[in-house]
Write a protein that holds these residues in place. Sequence first.
Motif, PDB file in Angstrom:
ATOM      1  N   UNK A  39     -10.542 -19.886 -22.556  1.00 40.29           N
ATOM      2  CA  UNK A  39     -11.518 -19.166 -22.761  1.00 40.29           C
ATOM      3  C   UNK A  39     -12.635 -19.228 -21.589  1.00 40.29           C
ATOM      4  N   UNK A  40     -13.035 -18.119 -20.804  1.00 36.30           N
ATOM      5  CA  UNK A  40     -13.784 -18.192 -19.798  1.00 36.30           C
ATOM      6  C   UNK A  40     -15.170 -17.778 -20.400  1.00 36.30           C
ATOM      7  N   UNK A  41     -16.103 -18.862 -20.421  1.00 41.89           N
ATOM      8  CA  UNK A  41     -17.525 -18.166 -21.129  1.00 41.89           C
ATOM      9  C   UNK A  41     -18.531 -18.888 -19.896  1.00 41.89           C
ATOM     10  N   UNK A  80     -15.255 -13.994 -22.783  1.00 45.89           N
ATOM     11  CA  UNK A  80     -16.068 -13.693 -23.973  1.00 45.89           C
ATOM     12  C   UNK A  80     -16.817 -12.398 -23.829  1.00 45.89           C
ATOM     13  N   UNK A  81     -16.653 -11.833 -24.739  1.00 49.06           N
ATOM     14  CA  UNK A  81     -17.232 -10.651 -24.875  1.00 49.06           C
ATOM     15  C   UNK A  81     -18.767 -10.395 -24.387  1.00 49.06           C
ATOM     16  N   UNK A  82     -19.432 -11.284 -25.120  1.00 46.35           N
ATOM     17  CA  UNK A  82     -21.118 -11.298 -24.761  1.00 46.35           C
ATOM     18  C   UNK A  82     -21.176 -11.651 -23.252  1.00 46.35           C
ATOM     19  N   UNK A  83     -20.549 -12.721 -22.898  1.00 48.51           N
ATOM     20  CA  UNK A  83     -20.671 -13.103 -21.634  1.00 48.51           C
ATOM     21  C   UNK A  83     -20.143 -12.197 -20.524  1.00 48.51           C
ATOM     22  N   UNK A  84     -19.374 -11.255 -20.776  1.00 49.31           N
ATOM     23  CA  UNK A  84     -18.791 -10.195 -19.995  1.00 49.31           C
ATOM     24  C   UNK A  84     -19.703  -9.190 -20.015  1.00 49.31           C
ATOM     25  N   UNK A  85     -20.371  -8.680 -21.229  1.00 50.36           N
ATOM     26  CA  UNK A  85     -21.509  -7.855 -21.176  1.00 50.36           C
ATOM     27  C   UNK A  85     -22.606  -8.279 -20.495  1.00 50.36           C
ATOM     28  N   UNK A  86     -23.002  -9.455 -20.607  1.00 49.25           N
ATOM     29  CA  UNK A  86     -24.213 -10.221 -19.925  1.00 49.25           C
ATOM     30  C   UNK A  86     -24.067  -9.950 -18.225  1.00 49.25           C
ATOM     31  N   UNK A  87     -22.964  -9.923 -17.858  1.00 49.51           N
ATOM     32  CA  UNK A  87     -22.434  -9.631 -16.328  1.00 49.51           C
ATOM     33  C   UNK A  87     -21.956  -8.491 -16.034  1.00 49.51           C
ATOM     34  N   UNK A  88     -22.052  -7.496 -16.788  1.00 44.64           N
ATOM     35  CA  UNK A  88     -21.586  -6.227 -16.731  1.00 44.64           C
ATOM     36  C   UNK A  88     -20.303  -6.195 -16.325  1.00 44.64           C
ATOM     37  N   UNK A  89     -19.291  -7.099 -16.691  1.00 49.25           N
ATOM     38  CA  UNK A  89     -17.760  -6.963 -16.504  1.00 49.25           C
ATOM     39  C   UNK A  89     -17.040  -6.175 -17.544  1.00 49.25           C
ATOM     40  N   UNK A  90     -16.500  -5.278 -17.246  1.00 52.30           N
ATOM     41  CA  UNK A  90     -15.851  -4.398 -18.260  1.00 52.30           C
ATOM     42  C   UNK A  90     -14.140  -4.799 -18.116  1.00 52.30           C
ATOM     43  N   UNK A  91     -13.457  -4.401 -19.077  1.00 49.23           N
ATOM     44  CA  UNK A  91     -11.940  -4.402 -19.211  1.00 49.23           C
ATOM     45  C   UNK A  91     -11.111  -4.092 -18.048  1.00 49.23           C
ATOM     46  N   UNK A  92     -11.805  -3.052 -17.287  1.00 46.20           N
ATOM     47  CA  UNK A  92     -11.273  -2.674 -16.183  1.00 46.20           C
ATOM     48  C   UNK A  92     -11.509  -3.294 -14.888  1.00 46.20           C
TER      49      UNK A  92
END
Length: 120
Positions: A39-41, A80-92
């Motif tokens: 898990x990458x957080x 991590x979903x929240x970690x991605x969102x905080x960094x504006x990283x999307x599935x794409x």
Amino acid sequence: MARSLVIKVTAGEDAPERCNQAFTVAAAALASGVPVSLWLTGEASWFALPGRAETFSLPHAAGLGDLLGAVLAGGRVTLCTQCAARREITVDDVIEGVRIAGAPTFVEEVLGEGVQALVY
């Protein structure tokens, strides 16, 4: 039942030794036949992006890009979903093979029978 390993890495370039240890343990476990979920957080979230692991450098350590490649080839990598969102990283944005999932999925994994969880 076979044992498996869930590794949560919270460190990135801010704590390079801790970061590299998590990836090294994940790759070593896979090489030993142990199922691994990495898990990458936190700051490790950036390594879900193409090319980021390859720019990471730590003297006398295996390359993070190689270690991540090994884990992607034989295990599971989750951002991590929240970690991605905080960094504006999307599935794409993420490397092929990296999934984005949240705390309920993490809890489900670590509470599985025969699971050992490690946090770096």
